[in-house]
Design a protein around this motif. Structure first.
Motif, PDB file in Angstrom:
ATOM      1  N   ARG A  73       0.825  -1.198   0.000  1.00 39.64           N
ATOM      2  CA  ARG A  73       0.000   0.000   0.000  1.00 39.64           C
ATOM      3  C   ARG A  73       0.862   1.251   0.000  1.00 39.64           C
ATOM      4  O   ARG A  73       0.603   2.208  -0.716  1.00 39.64           O
ATOM      5  CB  ARG A  73      -0.914  -0.013   1.239  1.00 39.64           C
ATOM      6  N   TRP A  74       1.933   1.223   0.782  1.00 34.51           N
ATOM      7  CA  TRP A  74       2.835   2.363   0.860  1.00 34.51           C
ATOM      8  C   TRP A  74       3.485   2.628  -0.499  1.00 34.51           C
ATOM      9  O   TRP A  74       3.591   3.771  -0.943  1.00 34.51           O
ATOM     10  CB  TRP A  74       3.898   2.099   1.921  1.00 34.51           C
ATOM     11  N   MET A  75       3.896   1.557  -1.177  1.00 32.61           N
ATOM     12  CA  MET A  75       4.521   1.701  -2.494  1.00 32.61           C
ATOM     13  C   MET A  75       3.511   2.209  -3.524  1.00 32.61           C
ATOM     14  O   MET A  75       3.816   3.062  -4.358  1.00 32.61           O
ATOM     15  CB  MET A  75       5.095   0.355  -2.944  1.00 32.61           C
ATOM     16  N   LYS A  76       2.283   1.688  -3.467  1.00 31.11           N
ATOM     17  CA  LYS A  76       1.258   2.065  -4.435  1.00 31.11           C
ATOM     18  C   LYS A  76       0.837   3.518  -4.265  1.00 31.11           C
ATOM     19  O   LYS A  76       0.529   4.206  -5.245  1.00 31.11           O
ATOM     20  CB  LYS A  76       0.039   1.151  -4.281  1.00 31.11           C
ATOM     21  N   ASP A  77       0.810   3.994  -3.011  1.00 32.45           N
ATOM     22  CA  ASP A  77       0.372   5.361  -2.738  1.00 32.45           C
ATOM     23  C   ASP A  77       1.501   6.381  -2.833  1.00 32.45           C
ATOM     24  O   ASP A  77       1.307   7.548  -2.494  1.00 32.45           O
ATOM     25  CB  ASP A  77      -0.257   5.433  -1.337  1.00 32.45           C
ATOM     26  N   TRP A  78       2.664   5.912  -3.284  1.00 30.29           N
ATOM     27  CA  TRP A  78       3.816   6.804  -3.356  1.00 30.29           C
ATOM     28  C   TRP A  78       3.492   8.013  -4.245  1.00 30.29           C
ATOM     29  O   TRP A  78       3.008   7.873  -5.360  1.00 30.29           O
ATOM     30  CB  TRP A  78       5.022   6.055  -3.918  1.00 30.29           C
ATOM     31  N   GLN A  80       1.137  10.207  -3.771  1.00 31.80           N
ATOM     32  CA  GLN A  80      -0.219  10.700  -3.581  1.00 31.80           C
ATOM     33  C   GLN A  80      -0.343  11.448  -2.260  1.00 31.80           C
ATOM     34  O   GLN A  80       0.514  11.343  -1.388  1.00 31.80           O
ATOM     35  CB  GLN A  80      -1.225   9.544  -3.604  1.00 31.80           C
ATOM     36  N   ASP A  81      -1.431  12.194  -2.141  1.00 34.00           N
ATOM     37  CA  ASP A  81      -1.715  12.890  -0.891  1.00 34.00           C
ATOM     38  C   ASP A  81      -1.959  11.840   0.195  1.00 34.00           C
ATOM     39  O   ASP A  81      -2.905  11.057   0.099  1.00 34.00           O
ATOM     40  CB  ASP A  81      -2.957  13.761  -1.070  1.00 34.00           C
ATOM     41  N   PRO A  82      -1.130  11.782   1.233  1.00 33.44           N
ATOM     42  CA  PRO A  82      -1.287  10.745   2.264  1.00 33.44           C
ATOM     43  C   PRO A  82      -2.597  10.863   3.044  1.00 33.44           C
ATOM     44  O   PRO A  82      -3.025   9.922   3.689  1.00 33.44           O
ATOM     45  CB  PRO A  82      -0.077  10.966   3.181  1.00 33.44           C
ATOM     46  N   ASN A  83      -3.238  12.042   2.984  1.00 31.10           N
ATOM     47  CA  ASN A  83      -4.503  12.233   3.691  1.00 31.10           C
ATOM     48  C   ASN A  83      -5.720  11.991   2.806  1.00 31.10           C
ATOM     49  O   ASN A  83      -6.857  12.249   3.219  1.00 31.10           O
ATOM     50  CB  ASN A  83      -4.560  13.655   4.264  1.00 31.10           C
ATOM     51  N   LYS A  96      -8.491  10.527   4.926  1.00 32.50           N
ATOM     52  CA  LYS A  96      -8.046   9.638   6.001  1.00 32.50           C
ATOM     53  C   LYS A  96      -8.316  10.152   7.408  1.00 32.50           C
ATOM     54  O   LYS A  96      -8.363   9.376   8.346  1.00 32.50           O
ATOM     55  CB  LYS A  96      -6.541   9.357   5.860  1.00 32.50           C
ATOM     56  N   LYS A  97      -8.488  11.437   7.587  1.00 35.45           N
ATOM     57  CA  LYS A  97      -8.566  11.992   8.935  1.00 35.45           C
ATOM     58  C   LYS A  97      -9.882  11.688   9.646  1.00 35.45           C
ATOM     59  O   LYS A  97     -10.029  11.972  10.829  1.00 35.45           O
ATOM     60  CB  LYS A  97      -8.331  13.503   8.914  1.00 35.45           C
ATOM     61  N   TYR A  98     -10.853  11.089   8.922  1.00 32.94           N
ATOM     62  CA  TYR A  98     -12.165  10.811   9.505  1.00 32.94           C
ATOM     63  C   TYR A  98     -12.283   9.336   9.876  1.00 32.94           C
ATOM     64  O   TYR A  98     -11.813   8.457   9.147  1.00 32.94           O
ATOM     65  CB  TYR A  98     -13.273  11.213   8.530  1.00 32.94           C
ATOM     66  N   SER A  99     -12.924   9.077  11.006  1.00 29.79           N
ATOM     67  CA  SER A  99     -13.006   7.700  11.509  1.00 29.79           C
ATOM     68  C   SER A  99     -14.406   7.102  11.446  1.00 29.79           C
ATOM     69  O   SER A  99     -14.575   5.901  11.649  1.00 29.79           O
ATOM     70  CB  SER A  99     -12.514   7.661  12.964  1.00 29.79           C
ATOM     71  N   VAL A 100     -15.424   7.934  11.183  1.00 30.64           N
ATOM     72  CA  VAL A 100     -16.810   7.449  11.114  1.00 30.64           C
ATOM     73  C   VAL A 100     -17.332   7.683   9.702  1.00 30.64           C
ATOM     74  O   VAL A 100     -17.389   8.832   9.241  1.00 30.64           O
ATOM     75  CB  VAL A 100     -17.709   8.160  12.146  1.00 30.64           C
ATOM     76  N   HIS A 101     -17.710   6.587   9.027  1.00 31.97           N
ATOM     77  CA  HIS A 101     -18.094   6.663   7.615  1.00 31.97           C
ATOM     78  C   HIS A 101     -19.491   6.078   7.408  1.00 31.97           C
ATOM     79  O   HIS A 101     -19.951   5.237   8.181  1.00 31.97           O
ATOM     80  CB  HIS A 101     -17.095   5.896   6.752  1.00 31.97           C
ATOM     81  N   GLY A 102     -20.148   6.532   6.327  1.00 36.78           N
ATOM     82  CA  GLY A 102     -21.478   6.016   6.033  1.00 36.78           C
ATOM     83  C   GLY A 102     -21.899   6.286   4.607  1.00 36.78           C
ATOM     84  O   GLY A 102     -21.161   6.901   3.821  1.00 36.78           O
ATOM     85  N   GLN A 254     -12.754  15.608  -3.521  1.00 41.13           N
ATOM     86  CA  GLN A 254     -11.787  16.577  -3.019  1.00 41.13           C
ATOM     87  C   GLN A 254     -11.133  16.026  -1.756  1.00 41.13           C
ATOM     88  O   GLN A 254     -11.736  15.250  -1.017  1.00 41.13           O
ATOM     89  CB  GLN A 254     -12.477  17.908  -2.692  1.00 41.13           C
ATOM     90  N   ALA A 255      -9.898  16.459  -1.532  1.00 44.33           N
ATOM     91  CA  ALA A 255      -9.188  16.005  -0.335  1.00 44.33           C
ATOM     92  C   ALA A 255      -9.668  16.714   0.920  1.00 44.33           C
ATOM     93  O   ALA A 255      -9.469  16.232   2.036  1.00 44.33           O
ATOM     94  CB  ALA A 255      -7.684  16.230  -0.510  1.00 44.33           C
ATOM     95  N   LYS A 256     -10.332  17.859   0.728  1.00 44.59           N
ATOM     96  CA  LYS A 256     -10.766  18.650   1.878  1.00 44.59           C
ATOM     97  C   LYS A 256     -12.063  19.369   1.531  1.00 44.59           C
ATOM     98  O   LYS A 256     -12.254  19.833   0.401  1.00 44.59           O
ATOM     99  CB  LYS A 256      -9.678  19.666   2.244  1.00 44.59           C
ATOM    100  N   LEU A 257     -12.961  19.465   2.506  1.00 51.81           N
ATOM    101  CA  LEU A 257     -14.201  20.216   2.325  1.00 51.81           C
ATOM    102  C   LEU A 257     -13.879  21.703   2.452  1.00 51.81           C
ATOM    103  O   LEU A 257     -13.401  22.162   3.498  1.00 51.81           O
ATOM    104  CB  LEU A 257     -15.233  19.804   3.371  1.00 51.81           C
ATOM    105  N   LYS A 258     -14.145  22.446   1.387  1.00 53.06           N
ATOM    106  CA  LYS A 258     -13.729  23.844   1.323  1.00 53.06           C
ATOM    107  C   LYS A 258     -14.804  24.777   1.876  1.00 53.06           C
ATOM    108  O   LYS A 258     -15.525  25.443   1.123  1.00 53.06           O
ATOM    109  CB  LYS A 258     -13.366  24.207  -0.112  1.00 53.06           C
TER     110      LYS A 258
END
Length: 306
Positions: A73-78, A80-83, A96-102, A254-258
């Motif tokens: 996974r680390w090699m594949k995501d090389w 990319q934005d780690p978050n 990645k910073k969120y722990s509750v998904h739905g 998007q990586a972040k909610l703007k």
């Protein structure tokens, strides 16, 4: 000349005299002397047994496989934005910073196997909650609502129900229709109103009817409803008008909610293309803005009869 008789031969001297052979007995052979091996130390025996137990243990192979998977996974995501990494099982990138998904669903997803939905997991990401479409306007009930509302809860998925709002219709009548269809219970997520379009009415008129809907639902359930909308619609028509209510905002890929730090948002619909086991169509995927403790606080504590 007289002949001199020859001298008899001198006998050979021998150092050993061979013993006469005894009839019927084999001649003696020299035995090899072998050194006795020292017994293996008890510590080494325990070490070898322990090594075999480790090699034969499924936990060992699980650890090795997990380590290999993490490295891959680390090699594949090389690069990319780690978050904001790709999750192959869900076929989307997830912050990645969120722990509750739905997820959120309607008749569009067809018949759902909720047990498979609940069992699906990659790393720490799994479906914990689901918002289910219940009603639209003042007449339309989603044909799959009752089944989804029942089966999702049975599978252990925490449920919430939403109403698709039509601004040209009475807000109060839409609220009554919604609450006649959905029976909220303790532990459910708060009611949701989905507002995405003006449908030809003025923004002020839309907000008036929306306020009537929200006020009626809050009065009857004693719970503040969640407002769902797209990011652009929210900024253009809702921002600054309903700030005391929790928000659920759609803003895809998007990586972040703007939004500003002063925006009181609770849920982010960050993808509309997730693949979920047990569902035969793409699904919207959501993240909760907080940890599991904050999520539990958001759930309905108790609902009296309404």
């Amino acid at each position: 000349m007289p002949l001199v008789p020859p001298k008899p031969p001198t006998p050979r001297k021998t150092t050993r005299t061979a013993k006469p052979a005894v009839p019927g007995r084999k001649p003696a052979t020299k035995r090899k002397v072998t050194k006795k091996k020292k017994p293996m130390a008890i510590e080494w025996k325990f070490a070898i047994v322990g090594l075999f137990l480790i090699l034969l243990s499924p936990f060992y192979y699980g650890y090795v496989i997990k380590g290999f998977t993490s490295t891959w996974r680390w090699m594949k995501d090389w690069g990319q934005d780690p978050n904001y990494r790709t999750y192959n099982s869900f076929d989307i990138r997830i912050p990645k910073k969120y722990s509750v998904h739905g997820i959120d669903v309607s008749y569009y997803q067809g018949k759902i196997d909720w047990k498979k939905v609940k069992a699906m997991k990659e790393d720490e990401v799994q479906v914990k909650f689901a918002f289910i479409k219940a009603t639209e306007g003042i007449l339309s009930v989603d044909p799959y609502f009752q089944r989804n509302w029942r089966e999702a809860a049975k599978a252990g998925v925490i449920c919430g129900a939403y109403h698709f709002f039509r601004p040209q219709k009475s807000g109060e009548w839409q609220a009554k229709f919604f609450l006649q269809t959905v029976k909220f219970e303790e532990g459910d997520l708060p009611p949701v109103v989905d507002i995405e379009q003006l449908n030809g009415v003025a923004p002020a008129s839309m907000r008036k009817e929306l306020q009537e809907f929200i006020s009626y639902v809050e009065k009857r359930t004693k719970v503040k409803p969640i407002i769902y909308s797209g990011l652009t619609f929210y900024k253009d028509y809702l921002k600054g008008h309903f700030d005391e209510y929790p928000l659920w905002i759609a803003h895809y890929h998007q990586a972040k909610l703007k939004v500003g730090s002063d925006t009181n948002w609770s849920f982010w619909q960050h993808s509309d293309k997730a693949r979920i086991t047990g569902i035969n169509h793409v699904v919207d995927f959501n993240a909760f803005n907080g940890d599991s403790t904050a999520f539990e606080r958001l759930r309905i504590p108790k609902i009296l009869s309404y």
